[in-house]
Design a protein around this motif. Structure first.
Motif, short mmCIF file in Angstrom:
data_model
loop_
_atom_site.label_atom_id
_atom_site.label_comp_id
_atom_site.label_asym_id
_atom_site.label_seq_id
_atom_site.Cartn_x
_atom_site.Cartn_y
_atom_site.Cartn_z
N ALA A 96 0.08 5.14 4.49
CA ALA A 96 -0.20 5.99 3.33
C ALA A 96 -1.62 5.76 2.84
O ALA A 96 -1.93 4.73 2.23
N SER B 125 0.81 0.74 2.12
CA SER B 125 -0.24 1.16 1.18
C SER B 125 -1.62 0.87 1.76
O SER B 125 -2.10 -0.27 1.72
N TYR B 126 -2.24 1.91 2.29
CA TYR B 126 -3.57 1.76 2.87
C TYR B 126 -4.62 2.04 1.80
O TYR B 126 -5.39 2.98 1.87
N SER C 212 -2.46 3.90 -5.44
CA SER C 212 -1.33 3.00 -5.19
C SER C 212 -0.09 3.47 -5.95
O SER C 212 1.04 3.35 -5.45
N ILE D 57 1.46 6.39 -4.09
CA ILE D 57 2.21 5.89 -2.93
C ILE D 57 3.54 5.30 -3.37
O ILE D 57 4.59 5.55 -2.75
N GLU D 58 3.54 4.52 -4.43
CA GLU D 58 4.77 3.91 -4.93
C GLU D 58 5.81 4.96 -5.32
O GLU D 58 7.02 4.72 -5.21
N THR E 263 7.91 -0.03 -0.20
CA THR E 263 6.46 0.22 -0.30
C THR E 263 5.74 -1.12 -0.30
O THR E 263 6.08 -2.02 -1.08
N PRO F 34 -0.86 -3.17 -1.92
CA PRO F 34 -2.20 -2.86 -1.41
C PRO F 34 -2.78 -4.03 -0.63
O PRO F 34 -2.29 -5.17 -0.70
#
Length: 234
Positions: free
Chosen positions: A122, A181-182, A190, A193-194, A201, A204
């Motif tokens: 992500a 988490s990219y 972030s 993404i979460e 997940t 980071p």
């Protein structure tokens, strides 16, 4: 003569993100070669802005390299930093790189993900095509670093597929999903993404000490390339 590495992050409104970036800067200063200073800079959101940091560094030395603390090629690396550098060497973004893949794999495993779970890599996303190429290469590197299940790429913004769509597709195939988490630090992306709906997940990347290897590798390569250009012109 003093050498300067300008470590340029994106910038964030979130205090926890700023803490992580400054922790990474501390790691870089601890691992810096003798005679090399590490200067803090940001391309957006808050000071010290990279244009000002570049101007101040030029008053002291000509041995300056900008290293983006950014994970992929994008508008900031191709436009904003080029404008700010005004001819100074700019290293590539930190990714793709095998060390980043190692860190991402460790973050995924720390979630307790199953061996065969689908990993959704992500990323923040960018309008620049090179960013998608970079993220796709990172997915390949994660497989090489030990992820056994499928690794698919997805984005929080700008690029397709979006992270919730990639999660939905993986679930439709009957697989649990973990969003890797990219992103470098906690912040807006972030949180996106979460909230994308993955079963798990990862955290980071953070101020992982291994990042120093990538940063100093990028710095050395960009500095050597500039020295080679100078010799060729001479």
């Amino acid at each position: 003569m003093t050498a300067v590495l300008i470590a340029c992050a994106h910038g964030t409104r979130f205090d926890e993100g700023r803490v992580v970036v400054r922790a990474l800067l501390d790691v870089l200063r601890e691992t810096a070669p003798e005679g090399v200073e590490v200067h803090e800079a940001y391309v957006d959101v808050h000071a010290p802005y990279v244009t000002d940091v570049v101007a101040a560094a030029r008053e002291r030395t000509s041995d300056i390299v900008i290293v983006p603390l950014l994970l992929s090629t994008g508008y900031h690396t191709e436009v904003d930093l080029v404008d700010a550098a005004d001819g100074l060497p700019i290293a590539p973004a930190l990714g793709p790189h095998p060390v980043l893949a190692e860190i991402l794999v460790d973050r995924v495993r720390a979630t307790g993900a199953g061996v065969d779970d689908t990993v959704v890599l992500a990323a923040a996303g960018s309008t620049r095509p090179g960013a998608v190429v970079d993220v796709e290469r990172m997915a390949e590197l994660m497989t090489e670093a030990g992820i056994a299940g499928p690794v698919v790429t997805a984005y929080a913004a700008a690029s397709e597929p979006r992270i919730p769509d990639a999660v939905h597709t993986a679930r439709a195939a009957g697989r649990p999903t973990v969003a890797a988490s990219y992103v470098l630090a906690p912040g807006h992306f972030s949180r996106v993404i979460e909230n994308a709906g993955a079963d798990l997940t990862s955290a980071p990347i953070g101020a992982d000490p291994r990042l120093a290897r990538v940063v100093w590798e990028r710095w050395a390569s960009a500095r050597a390339a500039r020295a080679g250009e100078t010799l060729a012109r001479g």
